[in-house]
Scaffold this active site. Structure first.
Site, short mmCIF file in Angstrom:
data_model
loop_
_atom_site.label_atom_id
_atom_site.label_comp_id
_atom_site.label_asym_id
_atom_site.label_seq_id
_atom_site.Cartn_x
_atom_site.Cartn_y
_atom_site.Cartn_z
N SER A 25 0.81 -1.22 0.00
CA SER A 25 0.00 0.00 0.00
C SER A 25 0.84 1.27 0.00
O SER A 25 0.29 2.36 -0.12
CB SER A 25 -0.94 0.00 1.21
N ASP A 93 10.08 1.32 11.01
CA ASP A 93 9.37 0.58 9.96
C ASP A 93 9.01 -0.81 10.46
O ASP A 93 9.63 -1.33 11.39
CB ASP A 93 10.24 0.46 8.71
N GLU A 94 8.00 -1.41 9.84
CA GLU A 94 7.52 -2.76 10.18
C GLU A 94 7.22 -2.86 11.68
O GLU A 94 7.57 -3.84 12.35
CB GLU A 94 8.53 -3.82 9.74
N CYS A 150 -6.69 -3.84 -4.98
CA CYS A 150 -7.08 -5.25 -4.91
C CYS A 150 -6.62 -5.97 -6.17
O CYS A 150 -6.92 -5.54 -7.28
CB CYS A 150 -8.60 -5.36 -4.74
N CYS A 153 -10.03 -7.45 -8.09
CA CYS A 153 -11.11 -6.66 -8.72
C CYS A 153 -10.72 -5.22 -9.03
O CYS A 153 -11.45 -4.53 -9.72
CB CYS A 153 -12.35 -6.68 -7.83
N VAL A 170 3.75 -14.72 11.75
CA VAL A 170 4.78 -13.98 11.01
C VAL A 170 5.40 -14.89 9.96
O VAL A 170 6.07 -15.86 10.28
CB VAL A 170 5.87 -13.44 11.96
#
Length: 191
Positions: A25, A93-94, A150, A153, A170
């Protein structure tokens, strides 16, 4: 832009920014953008990532688009406190892979006048809240939710669907292991 301008005007006040979304994303890309702007503003920046995240690099935060910035891999959130002296901005991050102490660490840093920018998955592969992210979302001053597209779709996607049958929480992976899905396609994939 508001956040960067505020940082220049008011360097004595810290705060927490959280960037969340599904895999693919643009969370890390947005984190890198904000950290690079802080560096342009001549702020001292320190970036951390969990030791377990070695997908692209052991010592860099790297986006899926291959943009990168040097980082310090740490085993636990407590190490972030130990390594964050004399900085203006801390990037993490993460964040979903860190222990529950991460929220307290972020608050301590913000209370010391540090701008804290955290990026991570808000949900695991089952669509459940992930790690310390819910607590950070509830207490951060600024929250940004980014969306992928997505893969089934073309709508906005907010779920990270695991393609394998692996049940461990994980499992590090990329497009061969996960795909972003919208709510409707996620529900269909999991029934």
């Amino acid at each position: 832009m508001f956040l960067e301008n505020k940082a220049n005007r008011d360097s004595q006040k810290g705060w927490i920014e959280v960037i969340v979304g599904s895999m693919f994303s643009g969370k890390t890309e947005e984190l890198l953008r904000r950290l690079k702007r802080a560096k342009i503003a001549r702020q001292k920046v320190e970036i951390f990532k969990p030791l377990v995240d070695v997908r692209y690099s052991e010592e860099e935060v790297v986006s899926h688009d291959a943009n990168a910035i040097r980082s310090t891999p740490v085993e636990s959130s407590g190490n972030i406190m130990l390594l964050s002296s004399n900085v203006n901005v801390v990037g993490i991050d993460e964040a979903q892979f860190f222990d529950s102490g991460l929220t307290n660490v972020c608050h301590q840093l913000a209370n010391q006048g540090i701008r804290v920018i955290v990026a991570g998955l808000d949900m695991d592969f089952k669509g459940k809240p992930f790690g310390p992210i819910p607590s950070l979302l509830a207490t951060a001053e600024y929250v940004t939710k980014v969306h992928a597209i997505c893969m089934r779709c073309g709508d906005l996607a907010q779920f990270s669907h695991r393609l394998s049958k692996e049940e461990k929480l994980v499992v590090l992976g990329e497009k061969n292991e996960y795909e972003p899905l919208c709510r409707c396609c996620f529900m269909k994939a999991n029934t």
